[in-house]
Design an enzyme around this catalytic site. Structure first.
Site, PDB file in Angstrom:
ATOM      1  N   GLY A 144      52.082  -9.711 -45.120  1.00 48.65           N
ATOM      2  CA  GLY A 144      51.987 -11.044 -45.729  1.00 48.65           C
ATOM      3  C   GLY A 144      52.825 -11.129 -46.983  1.00 48.65           C
ATOM      4  N   ASN A 145      52.655 -12.205 -47.730  1.00 42.30           N
ATOM      5  CA  ASN A 145      53.390 -12.334 -48.985  1.00 42.30           C
ATOM      6  C   ASN A 145      52.517 -13.055 -50.010  1.00 42.30           C
ATOM      7  OD1 ASN A 145      54.015 -15.306 -48.946  1.00 42.30           O
ATOM      8  ND2 ASN A 145      54.898 -14.695 -46.989  1.00 42.30           N
ATOM      9  N   ARG A 146      53.034 -13.204 -51.205  1.00 44.15           N
ATOM     10  CA  ARG A 146      52.198 -13.669 -52.311  1.00 44.15           C
ATOM     11  C   ARG A 146      52.226 -15.183 -52.509  1.00 44.15           C
ATOM     12  NH1 ARG A 146      54.164 -10.454 -57.264  1.00 44.15           N
ATOM     13  NH2 ARG A 146      52.598 -11.731 -58.305  1.00 44.15           N
ATOM     14  N   SER A 147      52.754 -15.932 -51.564  1.00 51.19           N
ATOM     15  CA  SER A 147      52.771 -17.384 -51.757  1.00 51.19           C
ATOM     16  C   SER A 147      51.346 -17.947 -51.802  1.00 51.19           C
ATOM     17  CB  SER A 147      53.534 -18.034 -50.597  1.00 51.19           C
ATOM     18  OG  SER A 147      53.374 -19.426 -50.678  1.00 51.19           O
TER      19      SER A 147
END
Ligand code: CTP
Length: 400
Positions: free
Chosen positions: A208-211
């Site tokens: 995943g990512n930090r958005s």
């Protein structure tokens, strides 16, 4: 300074009791509220409640205080008219310009922004008559908030619930903040993607990512407040659905591509604010990947995900469709932004500098919007809604 004058119309639905909380939010934040219930609304919540909570007299019909010409004055003086709940009957009356009581007269005389928050059973909301009435009103610039999904009166569950009063209040606050501007996105369909995609490795793990999704949600809210019909393709943000917006939840980049392509087919503008994973695991393990004693884990093989922004820009679903991308850069922000704008083929690229403390999860943002026409619009540090409004200003310019 005069308090902003809000007319809170209440039509006859069980959700009328929730309008008490909406009224409280307006009065406590310095608005002068005149409540105009319909006669049916008074079956659910009485005039004494509205009068006590608003501090103003309450009437349903045009024959009280005739010397003050209330059927004209109340609408003329208003800075905002909001009707919550709006029944199917009230939508029909508003769409056709009927004026048989004080509230419907007020809707005809108001020259300020109008927000309607419908609440009804799913069958009534989905009926072609209601759909056409909503479309007519939206074309005229009325902000019709999308009902929420959930428990309805009795045992039924479905779409048609009045959105949370806090969400209605937030939508009204945005509409009021824009003042008497023409709702410049009225009659437009816009698609916004938000959040970060999740690429599963096994049933319990993902890349995943930090958005946070907050910028995309701000774009969706502001577009709705400017009269657009909004489809928000949201990847795992955990944020509450914004009122006035159709939310399509997705998980992976591939699911996001499908949802964006489908919604873009009849869209006037698409804004890709989502952080789409560039790669996904080549294989998905149906069972949880277990560690094995004395063995190193298998290396993770990744494959490329489709580039949604580049694809919709190269193959436009409609002539004149405006496409906006986002880019997060750490260095050489403007020159990297220009290169990315050309590579993706979109019309506008919002470039923000990311780094420690910057952008991720914050309520504020700072960016430069680059145009394919060579334009450069700096947006100073401020709320994500301010950046969102600048993006819609630029989109609206290109649409007209
Ligand atoms: N985007 C997309 N599909 C992808 C990756 C990104 O639609 N598979 C969109 C994002 O929503 C954003 C824009 O492309 O609007 C920029 O994404 P970014 O990840 O910064 O661009 P990349 O092409 O991945 O460039 P790089 O990794 O080289 O910075």
């Amino acid at each position: 300074m005069d308090k902003p004058k809000v007319v809170l119309g209440v039509s006859g639905g069980i959700a009328a009791y929730k309008a008490c909380e909406l009224l409280r939010r307006f009065t406590e934040s310095g608005h002068d509220v005149t409540v105009v219930p319909t006669a049916s609304a008074l079956h659910f919540v009485g005039a004494a409640t509205w009068s006590a909570l608003s501090g103003n007299p309450v009437s349903t019909q045009v024959w009280d205080d005739v010397h003050e010409v209330p059927h004209v004055r109340i609408g003329q003086r208003a800075d905002l008219v909001v009707v919550a709940p709006t029944t199917a009957d009230m939508l029909a009356k508003a769409a056709h310009g009927l004026a048989d009581d004080l509230l419907t007269n007020t809707l005809l005389t108001a020259r300020c922004p109008v927000v309607l928050a419908p609440a009804m059973h799913t069958e009534m909301w989905e009926h072609p008559a209601t759909r056409e009435n909503v479309a007519t009103l939206r074309r005229r610039g009325v902000v019709v908030i999308e009902p929420a999904v959930g428990r309805l009166t009795g045992v039924d569950t479905g779409k048609g619930r009045l959105p949370d009063p806090a969400a209605i209040f937030e939508a009204c606050r945005r509409v009021l903040a824009r003042g008497v501007h023409e709702p410049d996105l009225a009659g437009r369909h816009v698609v916004v993607s938000a959040g970060g995609t999740r690429e599963p490795l096994d049933p319990v793990r993902f890349l995943g990512n930090r958005s946070s999704g907050k910028q995309g949600y701000a774009l969706a809210r502001t577009a709705a407040a400017r009269g657009a019909r909004v489809t928000l393709v949201a990847a795992d943000t955990g944020l509450p659905d914004p009122a006035g917006v159709d939310v399509v939840p997705v998980g992976t980049a591939v699911q996001m591509r499908e949802a964006v392509l489908k919604a873009a087919a009849d869209a006037d503008a698409v804004v890709m604010a989502a952080a789409v994973a560039d790669f996904r695991p080549a294989a998905y393990a149906a069972g949880k990947i277990k560690k094995k004693d004395g063995q190193e884990p298998e290396p993770l093989v990744l494959v490329r995900n489709p580039d949604i922004l580049a694809e919709i820009s190269a193959d436009r679903a409609r002539a004149g469709q405006v496409i906006v991308g986002f880019a997060a850069e750490t260095d050489d922000v403007l020159s990297n932004g220009r290169t990315k704008l050309a590579r993706k083929g979109c019309d506008l690229l919002v470039v923000n500098e990311v780094g420690e403390r910057k952008t991720f999860g914050s309520e504020e943002n700072e960016a430069v919007v680059l145009g394919a026409d060579g334009s450069e619009t700096p947006v100073p540090h401020g709320p994500k809604e301010a950046l969102a409004d600048t993006v819609w200003d630029l989109v609206a310019e290109r649409l007209s």
